[in-house]
Design a protein around this motif. Structure first.
Motif, PDB file in Angstrom:
ATOM      1  N   UNK A 130       0.869  -0.805   0.196  1.00 37.43           N
ATOM      2  CA  UNK A 130      -0.032   0.328   0.183  1.00 37.43           C
ATOM      3  C   UNK A 130       1.042   1.170  -0.293  1.00 37.43           C
ATOM      4  N   UNK A 131       1.897   0.750   0.741  1.00 38.25           N
ATOM      5  CA  UNK A 131       3.153   2.604   1.026  1.00 38.25           C
ATOM      6  C   UNK A 131       3.511   2.299  -0.313  1.00 38.25           C
ATOM      7  N   UNK A 132       3.920   1.783  -1.190  1.00 37.09           N
ATOM      8  CA  UNK A 132       4.581   1.477  -2.529  1.00 37.09           C
ATOM      9  C   UNK A 132       4.240   2.315  -3.321  1.00 37.09           C
ATOM     10  N   UNK A 133       2.385   2.049  -3.399  1.00 37.48           N
ATOM     11  CA  UNK A 133       1.537   2.408  -4.846  1.00 37.48           C
ATOM     12  C   UNK A 133       1.147   3.405  -4.089  1.00 37.48           C
ATOM     13  N   UNK A 134       0.829   4.329  -3.378  1.00 36.10           N
ATOM     14  CA  UNK A 134      -0.222   5.341  -2.715  1.00 36.10           C
ATOM     15  C   UNK A 134       1.232   6.330  -2.842  1.00 36.10           C
ATOM     16  N   UNK A 135       2.722   5.750  -2.371  1.00 31.96           N
ATOM     17  CA  UNK A 135       3.629   6.869  -2.388  1.00 31.96           C
ATOM     18  C   UNK A 135       4.215   8.233  -3.224  1.00 31.96           C
ATOM     19  N   UNK A 136       3.304   9.014  -3.008  1.00 29.94           N
ATOM     20  CA  UNK A 136       3.864   9.644  -4.651  1.00 29.94           C
ATOM     21  C   UNK A 136       5.905   9.192  -5.323  1.00 29.94           C
ATOM     22  N   UNK A 137       5.050   9.687  -7.033  1.00 26.86           N
ATOM     23  CA  UNK A 137       6.450   9.021  -7.682  1.00 26.86           C
ATOM     24  C   UNK A 137       7.596   9.776  -7.346  1.00 26.86           C
ATOM     25  N   UNK A 138       7.961  11.328  -7.032  1.00 28.09           N
ATOM     26  CA  UNK A 138       8.345  12.121  -6.888  1.00 28.09           C
ATOM     27  C   UNK A 138       9.095  11.948  -5.785  1.00 28.09           C
ATOM     28  N   UNK A 139       8.281  11.896  -4.675  1.00 25.16           N
ATOM     29  CA  UNK A 139       8.891  11.685  -3.370  1.00 25.16           C
ATOM     30  C   UNK A 139      10.022  10.669  -3.240  1.00 25.16           C
ATOM     31  N   UNK A 140       9.906   9.193  -3.515  1.00 24.87           N
ATOM     32  CA  UNK A 140      11.268   8.645  -3.754  1.00 24.87           C
ATOM     33  C   UNK A 140      12.134   8.259  -5.109  1.00 24.87           C
ATOM     34  N   UNK A 156      15.481   2.405 -13.087  1.00 28.82           N
ATOM     35  CA  UNK A 156      14.794   1.063 -12.579  1.00 28.82           C
ATOM     36  C   UNK A 156      14.698   0.883 -10.839  1.00 28.82           C
ATOM     37  N   UNK A 157      15.416   1.995 -10.057  1.00 28.89           N
ATOM     38  CA  UNK A 157      14.912   1.779  -8.458  1.00 28.89           C
ATOM     39  C   UNK A 157      14.006   2.687  -8.432  1.00 28.89           C
ATOM     40  N   UNK A 158      13.733   3.199  -8.958  1.00 28.85           N
ATOM     41  CA  UNK A 158      12.320   4.141  -8.720  1.00 28.85           C
ATOM     42  C   UNK A 158      10.975   3.186  -9.568  1.00 28.85           C
ATOM     43  N   UNK A 159      11.737   2.637 -10.640  1.00 30.03           N
ATOM     44  CA  UNK A 159      10.335   1.750 -11.416  1.00 30.03           C
ATOM     45  C   UNK A 159       9.962   0.544 -10.984  1.00 30.03           C
ATOM     46  N   UNK A 160      11.151   0.204 -10.315  1.00 26.07           N
ATOM     47  CA  UNK A 160      10.686  -0.964  -9.522  1.00 26.07           C
ATOM     48  C   UNK A 160      10.480  -1.000  -8.340  1.00 26.07           C
ATOM     49  N   UNK A 161      10.465  -0.002  -7.597  1.00 23.37           N
ATOM     50  CA  UNK A 161       9.278   0.865  -6.191  1.00 23.37           C
ATOM     51  C   UNK A 161       7.634   1.054  -6.906  1.00 23.37           C
ATOM     52  N   UNK A 162       7.241   0.904  -8.107  1.00 20.77           N
ATOM     53  CA  UNK A 162       5.962   1.932  -8.336  1.00 20.77           C
ATOM     54  C   UNK A 162       5.896   0.452  -9.448  1.00 20.77           C
ATOM     55  N   UNK A 163       6.227  -0.124  -9.566  1.00 17.66           N
ATOM     56  CA  UNK A 163       5.558  -2.073 -10.532  1.00 17.66           C
ATOM     57  C   UNK A 163       5.755  -2.956 -10.080  1.00 17.66           C
ATOM     58  N   UNK A 164       6.007  -2.784  -8.786  1.00 20.02           N
ATOM     59  CA  UNK A 164       6.276  -4.672  -8.149  1.00 20.02           C
ATOM     60  C   UNK A 164       5.195  -4.838  -7.361  1.00 20.02           C
ATOM     61  N   UNK A 165       4.383  -4.022  -6.528  1.00 19.81           N
ATOM     62  CA  UNK A 165       3.226  -4.516  -5.732  1.00 19.81           C
ATOM     63  C   UNK A 165       2.494  -5.242  -7.488  1.00 19.81           C
TER      64      UNK A 165
END
Length: 276
Positions: A130-140, A156-165
């Motif tokens: 839930x945290x990974x999906x709701x945290x705004x992209x620009x924050x991480x 790649x790291x930012x995409x991993x956080x965004x796309x793994x859930x």
């Protein structure tokens, strides 16, 4: 109303500056080097291969997996990428998507399996997702740049956080939706937990898992423009240049190229899920 001050900003900065960077910088440098080598290797390979060959392979895959309509669109899409001189940029974007998707699937599918078979793991994993999906992209994007610098690695790291859930959630959902009578029948015939998982649950859950992989790829591709803001090469940088120079034509050209890639990858991965 300011009755209580919670110094989260100060604590975070102290943690990053006084512990994370001094202690873990070597570890992050090693990860950065591995990811950089992987991205550059995939990109160089895709650019080195003749575009006609890659286009032919994609068209055949689309025909066999998703049908003649998708094959025709793939042909037209590849012709478009070549006609607007964005083939190399498209391959750079695809390289980031490939590396990000592989990492997301390699980590996400096992976590989804654990989440489906262990309630304690599920209770721990769910709020993290839930945290990974709701945290705004620009924050991480900020810690990604801080730890890995500019370029394809933080993308790649930012995409991993965004796309793994999606990979985790769809894997867990697919296993949980396996009919209980099938599971009980398998146990009645003497299946071990390992046999039950690999010979019954995973095969039956494979269409749902492939749907999760499809969503992971789409989310990774949707990060192309955002990733270009932190130095990632590819089609996103073309769109970003169009935005920064108010060049509507350039922005539209790059945006349509991303749409073409997204539709081709979406239809092919959907077809794989349906066949599975």
């Amino acid at each position: 109303m300011n009755y209580f001050h919670f110094p989260l900003e100060d604590w975070t900065n102290d943690f990053v500056n006084n512990w994370l960077l001094p202690v873990m910088s070597g570890f992050f440098d090693q990860i950065s080097e591995v990811l950089k080598t992987s991205i550059e290797g995939v990109a160089n390979f895709l650019i080195a291969v003749p575009p006609e060959l890659i286009a032919l392979i994609l068209i055949i895959l689309a025909w066999k997996i998703a049908g003649k309509g998708t094959a025709l669109f793939t042909l037209l899409g590849c012709l478009y990428l070549g006609s607007v001189s964005l083939w190399a940029d498209a391959m750079q974007t695809v390289s980031i998507v490939i590396v990000s998707t592989i990492i997301s699937v390699v980590i996400g599918v096992p976590v989804g399996i654990l989440s489906a078979t262990n309630r304690i793991v599920d209770k721990i994993v769910r709020p993290i997702l839930d945290f990974m999906q709701t945290l705004p992209i620009f924050v991480y994007l900020i810690p990604s740049i801080l730890l890995f610098g500019l370029g394809g690695v933080p993308a790649v790291i930012a995409t991993f956080v965004f796309a793994t859930p999606p990979a985790v959630r769809m894997t867990s959902l697919g296993i949980q939706q396996v009919p209980e009578e099938v599971v009980e029948a398998s146990k009645a015939f003497g299946s071990t937990s390992k046999q039950l998982l690999f010979k019954v649950q995973l095969p039956l859950a494979l269409p749902t898992i492939m749907a999760g992989v499809n969503q992971t790829i789409m989310l990774a591709l949707s990060m192309a423009v955002v990733a270009s803001m932190i130095g990632a090469p590819g089609l996103g940088s073309t769109v970003l240049t169009g935005i920064s120079t108010v060049n509507v034509g350039l922005g539209l050209t790059g945006g349509l190229a991303i749409v073409v890639l997204a539709i081709i990858l979406d239809r092919i991965t959907q077809g794989l899920g349906n066949k599975s």
